[in-house]
Design an enzyme around this catalytic site. Structure first.
Site, mmCIF file in Angstrom:
data_model
loop_
_atom_site.group_PDB
_atom_site.id
_atom_site.type_symbol
_atom_site.label_atom_id
_atom_site.label_comp_id
_atom_site.label_asym_id
_atom_site.label_seq_id
_atom_site.Cartn_x
_atom_site.Cartn_y
_atom_site.Cartn_z
ATOM 1 N N ARG A 17 29.185 -25.439 -21.472
ATOM 2 C CA ARG A 17 29.033 -26.227 -20.254
ATOM 3 C C ARG A 17 28.810 -27.698 -20.570
ATOM 4 O O ARG A 17 28.825 -28.519 -19.669
ATOM 5 C CB ARG A 17 27.804 -25.722 -19.505
ATOM 6 C CG ARG A 17 28.101 -24.822 -18.325
ATOM 7 C CD ARG A 17 26.771 -24.451 -17.710
ATOM 8 N NE ARG A 17 26.859 -23.916 -16.403
ATOM 9 C CZ ARG A 17 27.046 -22.638 -16.107
ATOM 10 N NH1 ARG A 17 27.248 -21.762 -17.060
ATOM 11 N NH2 ARG A 17 27.037 -22.234 -14.856
ATOM 12 N N ARG A 45 23.003 -26.874 -8.966
ATOM 13 C CA ARG A 45 24.055 -26.343 -9.842
ATOM 14 C C ARG A 45 25.344 -27.125 -9.676
ATOM 15 O O ARG A 45 26.034 -27.419 -10.650
ATOM 16 C CB ARG A 45 24.288 -24.856 -9.547
ATOM 17 C CG ARG A 45 23.204 -23.976 -10.158
ATOM 18 C CD ARG A 45 23.067 -22.656 -9.443
ATOM 19 N NE ARG A 45 24.266 -21.861 -9.450
ATOM 20 C CZ ARG A 45 24.504 -20.877 -8.577
ATOM 21 N NH1 ARG A 45 23.626 -20.608 -7.640
ATOM 22 N NH2 ARG A 45 25.621 -20.188 -8.651
ATOM 23 N N LYS A 50 34.619 -17.340 -11.664
ATOM 24 C CA LYS A 50 34.671 -17.141 -13.120
ATOM 25 C C LYS A 50 34.346 -15.684 -13.464
ATOM 26 O O LYS A 50 35.082 -15.031 -14.193
ATOM 27 C CB LYS A 50 33.648 -18.061 -13.836
ATOM 28 C CG LYS A 50 33.851 -19.537 -13.617
ATOM 29 C CD LYS A 50 32.856 -20.372 -14.429
ATOM 30 C CE LYS A 50 31.418 -20.247 -13.956
ATOM 31 N NZ LYS A 50 31.164 -20.752 -12.601
ATOM 32 N N ARG A 56 21.545 -13.321 -5.584
ATOM 33 C CA ARG A 56 20.965 -13.943 -6.770
ATOM 34 C C ARG A 56 19.883 -14.926 -6.362
ATOM 35 O O ARG A 56 20.021 -15.616 -5.368
ATOM 36 C CB ARG A 56 22.064 -14.676 -7.546
ATOM 37 C CG ARG A 56 22.546 -13.884 -8.739
ATOM 38 C CD ARG A 56 23.791 -14.422 -9.326
ATOM 39 N NE ARG A 56 23.752 -15.848 -9.628
ATOM 40 C CZ ARG A 56 24.744 -16.497 -10.220
ATOM 41 N NH1 ARG A 56 25.836 -15.841 -10.563
ATOM 42 N NH2 ARG A 56 24.660 -17.784 -10.462
ATOM 43 N N ARG A 112 28.027 -13.824 -1.516
ATOM 44 C CA ARG A 112 27.998 -13.014 -2.739
ATOM 45 C C ARG A 112 26.853 -12.002 -2.715
ATOM 46 O O ARG A 112 25.741 -12.303 -2.313
ATOM 47 C CB ARG A 112 27.836 -13.916 -3.961
ATOM 48 C CG ARG A 112 27.552 -13.113 -5.235
ATOM 49 C CD ARG A 112 27.757 -13.877 -6.492
ATOM 50 N NE ARG A 112 27.084 -15.151 -6.507
ATOM 51 C CZ ARG A 112 27.438 -16.148 -7.317
ATOM 52 N NH1 ARG A 112 28.425 -15.989 -8.155
ATOM 53 N NH2 ARG A 112 26.785 -17.276 -7.282
#
Ligand code: AP5
Ligand code: MG
Ligand code: ZN
Length: 217
Positions: free
Chosen positions: A88, A171, A13, A160, A127
């Site tokens: 969301r 999540r 995203k 993160r 990431r």
């Protein structure tokens, strides 16, 4: 253009929203990024959101809804925006629609990036992010020019906090619970556009361009 970007954690995203924002010259509004900034600054929103983010759980609707309404009211959103990670929940979607209607506006499209589960974990663990300019990289799929350093500001990249395994599991579970009713909400309005996210970054971008009636080849 007024767009919403949805998809599971690690779907891409943020990666795609950044590119759309550059091409269409509209602000990229990521609630996850805004909440992380608020947490680092230690302000009231940050204090309310911290424990939820770290646990990988959704921050209460009223906190994010207020945050987004404030942000959308700024002048740079006059010509459009791309929301990343908001709404969301159906409750958030309803609040957004009410705000838009109240301002005589409507969404043009909801881009739903679909990616099979096994690819998500690989994307999330690889990431790397820059805490200073918000740039996102991947050790394999989108490496910085100098390993572990940001192309934009040269600072060292980090992972993160919520990319730890237990938070990622939470999540994904939150997504599984909320995504189906949200997709249904937008499908009924005729603005849901499914995008195949299991392709290289540039190809996903081209598919989005096509859906939006642009040639981004
Ligand atoms: P948020 O920051 O939105 O996290 P998320 O939804 O879990 O999504 P991610 O940011 O992890 O994934 P992404 O889809 O942006 O992927 P990316 O482009 O980075 O939210 C975090 C938390 O904030 C939530 O858990 C919640 O607590 C809170 N929150 C936020 N919004 C909320 C709301 N509305 N209500 C309540 N709470 C809220 O890509 C991932 C990696 O893959 C990168 O390394 C990238 O380089 C790579 N990559 C991207 N595309 C590709 C590709 N096509 N091929 C190969 N690699 C790729
Ligand atoms: Mg993101
Ligand atoms: Zn940087």
């Amino acid at each position: 253009m007024r767009l919403v970007m949805m998809g599971p954690p690690g779907a891409g995203k943020g990666t795609q929203a950044q590119e759309i924002s550059r091409r269409l010259d509209i602000p990229h509004i990521s609630t996850g990024d805004m909440l992380r900034v608020a947490i680092r600054s230690g302000n009231e929103v940050g204090r309310k959101a911290k424990e939820y983010l770290e646990a990988g759980r959704l921050v209460p609707d009223e906190v994010v809804i207020e945050l987004v309404k404030d942000r959308l009211s700024r002048r740079d959103c006059d010509e459009g925006f791309i929301l990343d990670g908001f709404p969301r929940t159906v409750n958030q979607a309803t609040a957004l629609d009410e705000w838009l209607e109240g301002n005589g506006l409507r969404l043009d499209a909801v881009l739903d990036i679909e990616v099979p589960r096994d690819l998500l974990l690989e994307r999330i663990t690889g990431r790397r992010v820059c805490l200073f300019c918000g740039n996102t990289y991947h050790t394999v799929y989108n490496p910085p020019r100098v390993p572990e350093h940001c192309d934009g500001c040269s600072r060292e990249l980090t992972q993160r906090l919520d990319d730890k395994e237990f938070a990622v599991r939470e999540r994904l579970a939150a997504y599984d619970k909320q995504a189906a009713p949200l997709k249904e909400y937008y499908r009924r309005r005729g603005i849901l556009r499914e995008i195949n996210g299991a392709q290289p970054i540039e190809q996903v971008g081209r598919e989005i361009g096509k859906v939006l009636g642009r040639d981004w080849s």
